[in-house]
Design a protein around this motif. Structure first.
Motif, PDB file in Angstrom:
ATOM      1  N   ARG A   1       8.148  70.660  66.625  1.00  0.00           N
ATOM      2  CA  ARG A   1       8.629  69.308  66.388  1.00  0.00           C
ATOM      3  C   ARG A   1       9.799  68.930  67.301  1.00  0.00           C
TER       4      ARG A   1
ATOM      5  N   LYS B   1      18.100  62.874  67.378  1.00  0.00           N
ATOM      6  CA  LYS B   1      19.346  62.656  66.648  1.00  0.00           C
ATOM      7  C   LYS B   1      19.377  63.552  65.405  1.00  0.00           C
TER       8      LYS B   1
ATOM      9  N   ALA C   1      17.340  66.718  60.906  1.00  0.00           N
ATOM     10  CA  ALA C   1      17.436  67.120  59.493  1.00  0.00           C
ATOM     11  C   ALA C   1      16.045  67.179  58.858  1.00  0.00           C
ATOM     12  N   ASP C   2      15.165  66.255  59.267  1.00  0.00           N
ATOM     13  CA  ASP C   2      13.771  66.295  58.779  1.00  0.00           C
ATOM     14  C   ASP C   2      13.097  67.602  59.177  1.00  0.00           C
TER      15      ASP C   2
ATOM     16  N   TYR D   1       8.361  71.724  51.138  1.00  0.00           N
ATOM     17  CA  TYR D   1       8.106  70.308  51.378  1.00  0.00           C
ATOM     18  C   TYR D   1       7.549  69.607  50.142  1.00  0.00           C
TER      19      TYR D   1
ATOM     20  N   LEU E   1      12.041  71.497  56.799  1.00  0.00           N
ATOM     21  CA  LEU E   1      10.763  72.197  56.618  1.00  0.00           C
ATOM     22  C   LEU E   1      10.978  73.675  56.271  1.00  0.00           C
TER      23      LEU E   1
ATOM     24  N   ILE F   1      19.880  63.048  62.382  1.00  0.00           N
ATOM     25  CA  ILE F   1      19.192  62.584  61.169  1.00  0.00           C
ATOM     26  C   ILE F   1      17.699  62.922  61.205  1.00  0.00           C
ATOM     27  N   TYR F   2      17.099  62.933  62.406  1.00  0.00           N
ATOM     28  CA  TYR F   2      15.684  63.340  62.509  1.00  0.00           C
ATOM     29  C   TYR F   2      15.580  64.855  62.578  1.00  0.00           C
TER      30      TYR F   2
END
Lengths: 415, 455
Positions: free
Chosen positions: A68, A132, A137-138, A146, A142, A134-135
């Motif tokens: 990712r 960034k 963090a997504d 999830y 994982l 904040i992404y």
């Protein structure tokens, strides 16, 4: 396996710089090295210390989330980019979130024990500044479950998980002292990192670090119990080390005293779908340490240097308790008293740990092994700790997720 | 009709302009959040973006989108909460995208003024021209409901005039955002004798919702912001003329006054850079409005007239970059100055000790001890102490630069006090509030941080 069936050594470690905010050369909008450059830099950094890359039998690469962060999978196939002689040799990618690096070491050790290899190149890598925070963090989320945790979870998923632990710990052992200990852990992390030219916080010039560490958390913008200084940063970097048999060392022409001997190793896996048994304890890390220390046949009092997975300041405190350095709740006083500093009782995270050195997630476990190797072979430069004769062992604990995938390794200088 | 009902249908006229775009973005975000709240879920929200420039409207939609992404990223904690019942939205990425879509669905860009007909609130941010504004309000008065409220972003034209001539009957309020609206905290709230109390209430509620600091101003041309800024600028021009009479070139004089107003006075930018930022032509038209409503007060400038005549206009390119004005810019920083006598730009020259800019710097003298650049000063945790010490030395220093700064600071204080005397501002604190929040000054115009100011 109660003890290792043959001697296994680690040698020729190499860390790249941990790049991200804080480093002077880092600029979010300027081009930077990518995944492949880091793999090559760390791999070549190791190879440069041996006569030829062709002497390597096998590769292990650890990484958490390149799929990712960098849109790249099949990472084992990037190992031959380090050197053409690695083509067609066995190569394995391992993943256990932020504990991936520990798995690379464990896998390398097993190959040597299985006698399928005498020289294993173990390499960890992560490049996270591609998106960034904040992404990011997504992607990092994982490492949690999830299906049951992500939707209800916080925007900053893992900071919130460890914020919960900090809150529980504070409630149990005292809010003010816990906050102070976390702030002191931060101060130590930065001060150690300032001694290490490759650390992400090497250039940190903040005058009043303690005041920064004491910043009141702001739950409206971040999480309940942690401020930004309590967190390891977003990092790019790689680390690599060789894992060898005795025959392997001979083949490389490396004298034993330049290597560390693996005295014990332990891996413990918890159930991802279940929450922590006790928020104030790293139960799984504790189990991995127990296995490694038992295999080594030593006691905690013999440990002279530690590498712990302080993804957050609170995790640093919890790790000391999981290892058994101090009983539950007493990490507070131990840390405030400065006993984990270089030059004190039990030097810990001498290059700054995850908070000070940086946390390229999939590389951190390998980085710990590299730093223990340079400590125990007295090559750690300004970060070098004094090791007493009766405390000559090093211990590292690598942790993935919320204390889910853990590996511990006990090493000593070989002779 | 409460503020939330009014938010269901809002119009911005002049939406594609610099101010209109910012206001559009601010409102769109609030409307989308309202739509996501339990109270707003069943309602339809509509933001009519009206402008005569179709290409500008297309850019505006892109601008709002980009800004919404940024604001969504920043307020992700709040948004995850607003979307907590949407089981299909799990990751931050999905939440941000959903919010950007939500905002996008509100936007109704059009060149037809009829789009405003069903709005409960109409914001106007068109050109600063009284006649054009009155024509617009007359149209709006006819097509909109009698309950509609109107918010004008005028920075100079008396609200009473517009309200009366368009027969709005107290339904128009001055709501003067500062540039750029999403960043600047200040909104000047301009009421007059007939402003409807419900409108004042709505304006205040809206200010709260948008997180703005409202400072009240009376309805006298220029209000507080331009009341200070225009006179501040005229003082600078008068100083340039005085220095020119003493034998310096226009370029040298303008350079010196600009540097004094930025460096010696620790302001975010020099006065001529600020005039360029606003636009020399905009400055000129505000000046004309103020002169018309406040005759005999010296609110005119030949220099400004000549600059506009020579097309020295300043303002920004559509991408936000500064256009050349009184100063010439390279990568956003002043690199030269327009010489009105020569009719051409002169580049700054510090190539040697005798180069003109070096000479001008030498003549101004060093910045007094304790000086800190504006950015450092505003971030200084002991700012007041540092400023007080700095002004103390400024007041005791015998250099041209210190001298120019002292008379400038005195004039700025005098302007502020006169605004209170003339009934524009209720207090000097309000003038200071405008300077601190709308102009990002590090200190107020009337302040005990500066010794030797008239009390």
């Amino acid at each position: 396996m109660k003890k290792l069936r043959k001697n296994v050594y680690m040698v020729c470690g190499f860390n790249t710089i941990s790049l991200g905010t804080g480093r002077k050369e880092f600029h979010p909008k300027k081009p930077r090295p990518g995944l492949e450059q880091y793999i090559q830099e760390a791999g070549k950094g190791v190879i440069a210390q041996i006569p030829s890359a062709s002497l390597v039998d096998e590769c292990v690469i650890s990484n958490f989330m390149a799929a990712r962060f960098c849109r790249q999978g099949n990472l084992a196939a990037l190992m031959p980019t380090i050197d053409p002689s690695l083509e067609f040799k066995p190569s394995t990618r391992v993943e256990g979130a932020c504990g991936s690096g520990g798995l690379a070491l464990y896998t390398g050790v097993k190959s040597v024990l299985a006698e399928t290899a005498d020289v294993v190149l173990a390499l960890g890598v992560e490049v996270q500044n591609t998106v960034k925070a904040i992404y990011g963090a997504d992607y990092l989320a994982l490492a949690g479950h999830y299906a049951t945790e992500r939707k209800s979870g916080h925007a900053y998923f893992f900071p919130a998980k460890f914020s919960d632990r900090a809150g529980a710990y504070a409630q149990k052992y005292g809010r003010d002292r816990t906050r102070q200990a976390m702030a002191h852990w931060y101060v130590q992390a930065i001060e150690h990192a300032r001694k290490c030219p490759k650390a992400q916080e090497h250039h940190n010039e903040t005058k009043d670090l303690l005041a920064a560490g004491m910043t009141t958390p702001n739950p409206a913008a971040f999480v309940e119990e942690l401020n930004f200084f309590d967190c390891s940063k977003v990092s790019d970097g790689a680390s690599a080390i060789l894992i060898c048999s005795e025959e392997g060392l001979v083949r490389l022409g490396i004298p034993k005293e330049k290597a560390v001997l693996v005295r014990g190793i332990g891996q413990a896996q918890a159930d991802l779908t279940k929450g922590p048994r006790d928020l104030t304890e790293l139960t799984t890390s504790k189990e991995a340490v127990r296995k490694a220390v038992e295999m080594a046949g030593v006691a905690v009092k013999h440990l002279g240097v530690l590498e712990v997975h302080d993804c957050f300041t609170i995790t640093g405190l919890l790790a000391l308790e999981a290892i058994g350095v101090v009983p539950p709740g007493e990490a507070i006083d131990y840390v405030i008293a400065g006993k984990t500093r270089i030059g004190s009782e039990l030097p810990t995270n001498c290059t700054g740990g995850l908070i000070g050195f940086g946390h390229p997630t999939g590389a951190s476990g390998v980085r710990m092994a590299v730093d223990l190797w340079s400590q125990l072979t007295r090559q750690a430069g300004d970060c070098q700790a004094n090791l007493a004769a009766d405390r000559s062992l090093g211990l590292m604990v690598s942790m993935g997720g919320n204390d889910k995938t853990t590996s511990a390794v006990v090493v000593q200088q070989a002779s | 009709m409460d503020i939330f009902e009014r938010l269901e249908n809002v119009t911005i006229v002049g939406a594609a302009g610099k101010m209109g775009s910012g206001i559009a973005f601010l409102l769109a975000v609030q409307m989308a959040k309202r739509k996501l709240s339990p109270e707003g879920r069943e309602k339809t929200y509509q933001l009519n973006l009206i402008d005569t420039n179709p290409a500008g409207l297309q850019n505006l939609v892109g601008y709002v989108r980009d800004q919404t992404v940024k604001v969504a990223e920043k307020s992700i904690v709040e948004l995850r909460n607003l979307y907590r019942e949407r089981t299909d939205l799990v990751e931050n990425t999905e939440i941000v995208e959903a919010f950007v879509d939500e905002v996008g669905r509100l936007l109704m860009p059009t060149t037809a003024i009829e789009g405003a007909a069903s709005s409960g609130m109409v914001f106007e941010a068109i050109i600063e021209d009284e006649k054009i504004k009155i024509d617009l309000y007359r149209k709006l008065q006819k097509m909109c409901s009698e309950e509609a409220f109107f918010f004008t972003n005028t920075s100079s034209i008396p609200i009473t005039t517009l309200d009366k001539k368009a027969r709005l009957d107290g339904r128009l309020i001055g709501y003067h955002f500062y540039n750029p609206p999403p960043v600047q905290k200040l909104v000047e709230l301009i009421t007059h004798g007939h402003t409807r109390p419900e409108l004042v209430e709505a304006a205040k509620q809206l200010g709260k919702l948008l997180g703005k600091k409202l400072i009240p101003s009376n309805d006298i041309a220029g209000f507080i912001g331009n009341g200070h800024f225009i006179r501040d600028g005229l003082h600078a021009i008068a100083e340039v003329e005085r220095l020119t009479k003493q034998g310096r070139s226009f370029a040298e004089a303008a350079y010196m006054v600009n540097r004094v107003s930025q460096d010696f006075m620790i302001r975010p930018m020099g006065i001529f850079q600020l005039i360029d930022y606003v636009g020399v032509d905009v400055f000129s038209s505000i000046l004309k409005v103020m002169h018309r409503y406040i005759p005999g007060a010296g609110l005119k400038s030949e220099v400004i007239g000549k600059l506009v005549e020579k097309k020295v206009l300043g303002g920004q390119f559509s991408g936000g970059a500064q256009k050349d004005g009184i100063l010439k810019y390279e990568k956003g920083a002043p690199a030269g100055v327009f010489d009105l006598t020569e009719g051409a730009y002169v580049a700054f020259d510090r190539s040697g000790p005798e180069a003109w800019t070096s000479r001008a710097d030498r003549e101004l003298g060093p910045t007094p001890e304790g000086w800190q650049a504006w950015k450092k000063m505003v971030g200084n945790p002991r700012k007041d102490e540092a400023l007080r010490a700095y002004f103390q030395t400024l007041w005791s220093q015998d250099t041209r630069g210190a001298d120019l700064a002292r008379s400038y600071l005195k004039r700025s204080a005098e302007i502020a006090q006169n605004l209170v005397k003339a009934g524009v501002a209720a207090s000097v604190e309000d003038v200071n509030g405008v300077l601190l929040n709308g102009f990002y000054h590090a200190y107020g115009a009337v302040t005990d941080l500066i010794p030797g100011l008239p009390a």
